[in-house]
Scaffold this motif. Structure first.
Motif, PDB file in Angstrom:
ATOM      1  N   SER A 223       0.824  -1.212   0.000  1.00  0.00           N
ATOM      2  CA  SER A 223       0.000   0.000   0.000  1.00  0.00           C
ATOM      3  C   SER A 223       0.865   1.273   0.000  1.00  0.00           C
ATOM      4  CB  SER A 223      -0.971  -0.050   1.177  1.00  0.00           C
ATOM      5  OG  SER A 223      -1.807   1.055   1.146  1.00  0.00           O
ATOM      6  N   PRO A 224       1.967   1.333   0.810  1.00  0.00           N
ATOM      7  CA  PRO A 224       2.813   2.535   0.757  1.00  0.00           C
ATOM      8  C   PRO A 224       3.452   2.749  -0.624  1.00  0.00           C
ATOM      9  CG  PRO A 224       3.307   1.246   2.719  1.00  0.00           C
ATOM     10  CD  PRO A 224       2.379   0.420   1.884  1.00  0.00           C
ATOM     11  N   ARG A 227       0.883   4.202  -2.796  1.00  0.00           N
ATOM     12  CA  ARG A 227       0.669   5.628  -2.462  1.00  0.00           C
ATOM     13  C   ARG A 227       1.708   6.508  -3.174  1.00  0.00           C
ATOM     14  NH1 ARG A 227       1.108  10.094   0.421  1.00  0.00           N
ATOM     15  NH2 ARG A 227      -0.768  10.823   1.480  1.00  0.00           N
ATOM     16  N   LYS A 228       2.957   6.033  -3.155  1.00  0.00           N
ATOM     17  CA  LYS A 228       4.031   6.790  -3.782  1.00  0.00           C
ATOM     18  C   LYS A 228       3.765   6.954  -5.290  1.00  0.00           C
ATOM     19  CE  LYS A 228       9.032   6.726  -3.868  1.00  0.00           C
ATOM     20  NZ  LYS A 228      10.182   5.848  -3.775  1.00  0.00           N
ATOM     21  N   ALA A 231       0.904   9.387  -5.916  1.00  0.00           N
ATOM     22  CA  ALA A 231       1.363  10.774  -5.762  1.00  0.00           C
ATOM     23  C   ALA A 231       2.097  11.227  -7.031  1.00  0.00           C
ATOM     24  CB  ALA A 231       2.276  10.895  -4.548  1.00  0.00           C
ATOM     25  N   LEU A 255      -5.411   9.587  -3.163  1.00  0.00           N
ATOM     26  CA  LEU A 255      -4.418   9.869  -2.123  1.00  0.00           C
ATOM     27  C   LEU A 255      -5.065  10.019  -0.757  1.00  0.00           C
ATOM     28  CD1 LEU A 255      -1.686  12.362  -3.350  1.00  0.00           C
ATOM     29  CD2 LEU A 255      -1.468   9.955  -2.773  1.00  0.00           C
ATOM     30  N   GLU A 258      -7.268   5.511   1.939  1.00  0.00           N
ATOM     31  CA  GLU A 258      -6.373   4.380   2.149  1.00  0.00           C
ATOM     32  C   GLU A 258      -7.001   3.051   1.720  1.00  0.00           C
ATOM     33  OE1 GLU A 258      -4.786   4.076   6.086  1.00  0.00           O
ATOM     34  OE2 GLU A 258      -3.526   2.365   5.513  1.00  0.00           O
ATOM     35  N   ARG A 261      -6.752   2.615  -1.956  1.00  0.00           N
ATOM     36  CA  ARG A 261      -5.355   2.334  -2.344  1.00  0.00           C
ATOM     37  C   ARG A 261      -5.001   0.880  -2.079  1.00  0.00           C
ATOM     38  NH1 ARG A 261      -4.058   7.019   0.357  1.00  0.00           N
ATOM     39  NH2 ARG A 261      -2.947   5.881   1.990  1.00  0.00           N
TER      40      ARG A 261
END
Ligand SMILES: [Zn+2]
Length: 278
Positions: A223-224, A227-228, A231, A255, A258, A261
């Motif tokens: 998930s992180p 997110r990147k 973005a 964004l 969560e 995402r």
């Protein structure tokens, strides 16, 4: 939704003066010019600008002026202005002209450059029809020439579960004043048609594959990491299509969300290692 420099008042006045040198317009010049000045001093706000009654009634002739002049070089220039996205709705399409105040209700502004805004074919094909204001003074459209608001991010797309059949809800961004939020809400509700929803559904359906392609390796996408990448997609959308384009609104919404995402990251399935042929 883009802020564009307003056409010069002097050019509009000069065009009107030239027009009023021809029959049957000379007797109407003074009143007409006052209507133009009133439009500009109130920035086209339909809660402050009322239609002008010309005597005798020439509204049909004024409405027709646009039809007979729509291929004039200066109107063609507005139609083909080089823009990142549609100044009214934010779609990636441009190439049309919309009357900010509809010519059927405000025929005196049918050929006023300040009232002719570049738009896309969805906007011009009548999602908003003849609507030009709502029920309260904050309910009107953003004016690309006069509302400086459109220079900042104004909205995002909320993703409504179930994610396998997601729905998309255009929403003003949190943090706007109550007045601006109402204005943006009205604008979104009346300019975004089925094409917007199809476009969001397409971005949603294809983004897992995009994640798979962009993220190195064959393992699951975290998930992180998603997110990147989202973005990055948002930055790219803003630079190519503008702060308030459809795609920027979509990635801005992702964004903030969560759960959505996580769903996209899990939908970007790990690749199976393909054995090399012997
Ligand atoms: Zn549009």
């Amino acid at each position: 939704m883009i802020k564009i420099d307003a056409p010069l008042a002097a050019d509009d006045d000069a065009y009107l003066k030239k027009l009023c040198g021809q029959q049957p317009w000379p007797p109407h010049h003074v009143l007409w010019q006052m209507a133009y000045a009133n439009y500009r001093s109130h920035k086209g706000n339909p809660w402050q600008v009322a239609p002008t009654n010309f005597i005798p009634d020439v509204s049909a002739e004024q409405t027709d002026l646009y039809k007979s002049r729509s291929s004039s070089p200066w109107i063609v220039r507005i139609r083909h202005m080089q823009l990142q996205s549609c100044p009214m709705c934010g779609s990636s399409v441009t190439g049309s002209v919309d009357h900010y105040l509809p010519k059927e209700d405000f025929p005196e502004f049918s050929v006023m450059a300040a009232n002719l805004v570049p738009a896309c074919s969805h906007c011009n094909s009548g999602v908003k029809g003849r609507t030009f204001r709502g029920a309260t003074p904050n309910e009107r459209f953003l004016h690309p020439y006069f509302d400086t608001l459109a220079g900042k991010p104004l909205w995002l797309t909320r993703i409504i579960p179930p994610y396998q059949a997601a729905q998309f809800e255009p929403t003003p961004i949190p943090g706007l004043s109550a007045k601006n939020s109402e204005l943006v809400q009205f604008h979104l509700r009346h300019v975004l048609g089925p094409q917007f929803h199809r476009n969001a559904a397409n971005l949603w359906a294809t983004y897992p594959q995009h994640l798979r392609d962009e993220v190195e390796g064959t393992g699951p996408v975290s998930s992180p990491r998603a997110r990147k990448e989202i973005a990055r997609s948002l930055r790219r959308s803003i630079s190519t299509s503008g702060e308030n384009s459809w795609s920027a609104s979509f990635f801005r919404g992702l964004l903030e969300d969560e759960d959505a995402r996580k769903y996209l990251a899990s939908a970007a399935r790990p690749l199976k290692a393909t054995p090399l042929p012997p």
